[in-house]
Design a protein around this motif. Structure first.
Motif, PDB file in Angstrom:
ATOM      1  N   ASP A  47       0.925  -1.310  -0.017  1.00  0.00           N
ATOM      2  CA  ASP A  47      -0.074   0.061   0.015  1.00  0.00           C
ATOM      3  C   ASP A  47       0.784   1.207  -0.177  1.00  0.00           C
ATOM      4  O   ASP A  47       1.769   1.418   0.741  1.00  0.00           O
ATOM      5  N   ILE A  48       0.628   2.081  -0.937  1.00  0.00           N
ATOM      6  CA  ILE A  48       1.203   3.520  -1.137  1.00  0.00           C
ATOM      7  C   ILE A  48       0.544   4.436  -0.787  1.00  0.00           C
ATOM      8  O   ILE A  48      -0.460   4.950  -1.456  1.00  0.00           O
ATOM      9  N   GLU A  49       0.678   5.193   0.208  1.00  0.00           N
ATOM     10  CA  GLU A  49      -0.187   6.269   0.475  1.00  0.00           C
ATOM     11  C   GLU A  49       0.491   7.400   0.502  1.00  0.00           C
ATOM     12  O   GLU A  49       1.367   7.561   1.432  1.00  0.00           O
ATOM     13  N   GLY A  78      -6.840   8.212  -3.087  1.00  0.00           N
ATOM     14  CA  GLY A  78      -6.380   8.025  -1.937  1.00  0.00           C
ATOM     15  C   GLY A  78      -5.097   7.346  -1.822  1.00  0.00           C
ATOM     16  O   GLY A  78      -4.010   7.818  -1.278  1.00  0.00           O
ATOM     17  N   SER A  79      -4.929   6.591  -2.705  1.00  0.00           N
ATOM     18  CA  SER A  79      -3.758   5.553  -2.644  1.00  0.00           C
ATOM     19  C   SER A  79      -3.458   4.694  -3.513  1.00  0.00           C
ATOM     20  O   SER A  79      -4.234   4.491  -4.655  1.00  0.00           O
ATOM     21  N   LEU A  80      -2.368   3.917  -3.557  1.00  0.00           N
ATOM     22  CA  LEU A  80      -1.997   2.997  -4.833  1.00  0.00           C
ATOM     23  C   LEU A  80      -1.738   1.588  -3.957  1.00  0.00           C
ATOM     24  O   LEU A  80      -0.945   1.670  -2.933  1.00  0.00           O
ATOM     25  N   ALA A  81      -2.087   0.713  -4.665  1.00  0.00           N
ATOM     26  CA  ALA A  81      -1.861  -0.768  -4.183  1.00  0.00           C
ATOM     27  C   ALA A  81      -1.062  -1.455  -5.350  1.00  0.00           C
ATOM     28  O   ALA A  81      -1.480  -1.450  -6.535  1.00  0.00           O
ATOM     29  N   LEU A  82      -0.136  -2.352  -4.902  1.00  0.00           N
ATOM     30  CA  LEU A  82       0.525  -2.992  -5.708  1.00  0.00           C
ATOM     31  C   LEU A  82       0.861  -4.282  -5.348  1.00  0.00           C
ATOM     32  O   LEU A  82       0.883  -4.679  -4.281  1.00  0.00           O
TER      33      LEU A  82
END
Ligand code: ASP
Ligand code: MG
Length: 491
Positions: free
Chosen positions: A339-341, A373-377
């Protein structure tokens, strides 16, 4: 022999026999001992009218053993490494003894002696450097295919096939990316044609090792683990073969891993895209990059069982009629979700920065989803994540959870059939699904679950989609209530 066997060619095969050639690739288990190599000889004899070109893997487990020897040498255990080399030599000599006798046997053993002398020097160099560098890895690992191709060549000769041993390093010209080299296509195609076509035209059956190549300067490289399939595809595309056959030890591409689902069935026909998706998402039959050259040149690929050659296998073609059915259930283990917030707000620059950082660390990304809101990889290795998190500090908070598995349903246009998603939910509804992804393609629906529940999820999905009587395909164009989302988005 060529003439005598000509009568075996079916009507349908006659054109193929006259104009093209057929690439036959035999994997490690299809050359693992003398009995396997004799079966191979029989299959090649049957295929002579189609002008076969052979690509062979190292004997089963040899590549791993060479790799272990390299690590042992670099870690200060040179003696143990040399002993394992001795065992490998004995194994190859024993196989040779089961195939040829007299002068031919002596001749093979002499070639092996030279090969192992070179390997011994490589091991000593590794021990001296106390490091197992990528270029040394390529020198060491490539020997497996060189040895196996010599055995196959000798066995074919004994079986009366006119055959020529071809050094793959002469034909597959690559960049210098050791351990994961990419072919330089124009040069490779030129060399393949220059070396192999005259042989085929003079009635020879060429045999070459898969997996290996060399740079323009002749420095040995390899195409990445499992790369012999890739070689077969490169050769098939370069020669415009009429088909590429991947001979392995299973009946073809299966609806799931038979070790997990004993009632897994053979898939008779599938598209390149489906097969690539399967390979990418964990099916072990094919190397993910394998299909690219074949796909580009529109050469059909067949996956066949050398222990059960009468089984028709799986045919992989550019387009195949589809009714939106699930073709297979796969699982990719060892996945971590990252998770990249953003610290402040989600700007496009952040995306660029994230990609750059992952690239600098040579860290590949499996899947990605972005929201405001965020990025999930999803990634398959966590080793570089601490440094990546450090580099992104100030821009974003990076958190990850590992020990996840991605369980996937694969099939052309399955996304157009929303009832498949509900059927899947029904099957695994009580398993905690961390994420659902419908991929950027129409042919994949994936569920991220805890690794500990992955096998159960695969089994239940497989039971649901393949044990029950096959349902009629739904009318296309209906929209999903439960899961209809933007392309590539996560829920
Ligand atoms: N022998 C190599 C490996 O095991 C290449 C192959 O078998 O495809 O990775
Ligand atoms: Mg192998």
């Amino acid at each position: 022999m060529r003439q005598a066997k000509m009568s075996d060619a079916s009507e349908a095969g006659r054109d193929e026999a006259v104009s093209g050639c057929r690439v036959m690739k035999f994997g490690g288990t299809s050359v693992q001992d003398a009995a396997a190599i004799l079966r191979l000889c029989h299959l090649v004899q049957r295929a002579l009218p189609y002008r076969p070109v052979l690509v062979v893997s190292a004997l089963a487990k040899v590549t791993d053993q060479l790799m272990n020897a390299g690590w042992a040498a670099s870690g200060g255990s040179l003696d143990a490494a040399r002993e394992s080399l001795q065992r490998l030599r004995q194994r190859h000599e024993a196989v040779a003894g089961g195939l040829v006798v007299g002068d031919e046997y002596d001749n093979l053993c002499k070639q092996f002696a030279q090969e192992f002398e070179t390997l011994d020097r490589v091991l000593r160099a590794i021990a001296g450097e106390k490091a197992f560098m990528p270029h040394a890895q390529d020198q060491l690992l490539g020997a497996g295919e060189s040895l196996s191709s010599k055995l196959v060549h000798a066995a074919l000769g004994k079986a009366g096939v006119t055959t020529t041993l071809v050094d793959a390093k002469e034909c597959i010209v690559t960049d210098v990316a050791h351990t994961r080299a990419t072919p330089l296509w124009d040069e490779t195609n030129e060399r393949l044609q220059a070396v192999l076509l005259p042989l085929l035209n003079s009635g020879q059956t060429p045999v070459m090792g898969g997996f290996v190549g060399a740079t323009r300067d002749g420095i040995p490289t390899t195409l990445g683990r499992g790369g012999s399939d890739f070689t077969a595809s490169i050769v098939g595309a370069g020669l415009h073969a009429s088909r590429i056959e991947i001979w392995t030890d299973v009946d073809g591409v299966m609806t799931s891993d038979p070790a997990l689902c004993p009632d897994a069935r053979r898939v008779a026909r599938m598209s390149f895209d489906e097969a690539a998706e399967l390979a990418y998402f964990g099916a072990k039959v094919l190397h993910p990059a394998t299909l690219v050259p074949a796909m580009r040149s529109n050469v059909p690929v067949w996956v066949l069982n050398s222990r059960n050659p009468e089984c028709p296998g799986t045919e992989i073609v550019a387009h195949c009629e589809t009714d939106g059915r699930v073709k297979a259930v796969t699982v990719k283990r060892g996945v971590a979700i990252v998770d990249i917030e953003p610290v402040r707000w989600f700007a496009p620059e952040l995306l660029r920065e994230v990609f750059d950082v992952f690239e600098r660390h040579q860290h590949s990304l499996d899947l990605l989803s972005a929201s405001r809101g965020s990025l999930a990889l999803l990634v398959s290795s966590v080793t570089a994540l601490p440094s990546i998190a450090e580099e992104l500090r100030g821009l974003a908070h990076v958190r990850w959870e590992n020990h996840k598995a991605l369980v996937c349903l694969v099939g052309e246009q399955i996304r157009r059939r929303p009832e498949l998603a509900s059927q899947a939910f029904h099957a695994i509804g009580d398993i905690d699904v961390r994420m659902i992804c419908q991929g950027a393609s129409e042919r994949n629906i994936s569920f991220l679950v805890d690794e500990s529940r992955a096998v159960e999820a695969v089994q239940r999905l497989h039971r649901s989609f393949f044990s029950a009587p096959v349902s009629e395909p739904a009318i296309e164009g209906s929209s999903s209530q439960a899961m209809c989302q933007a392309e590539g988005a996560w829920q």
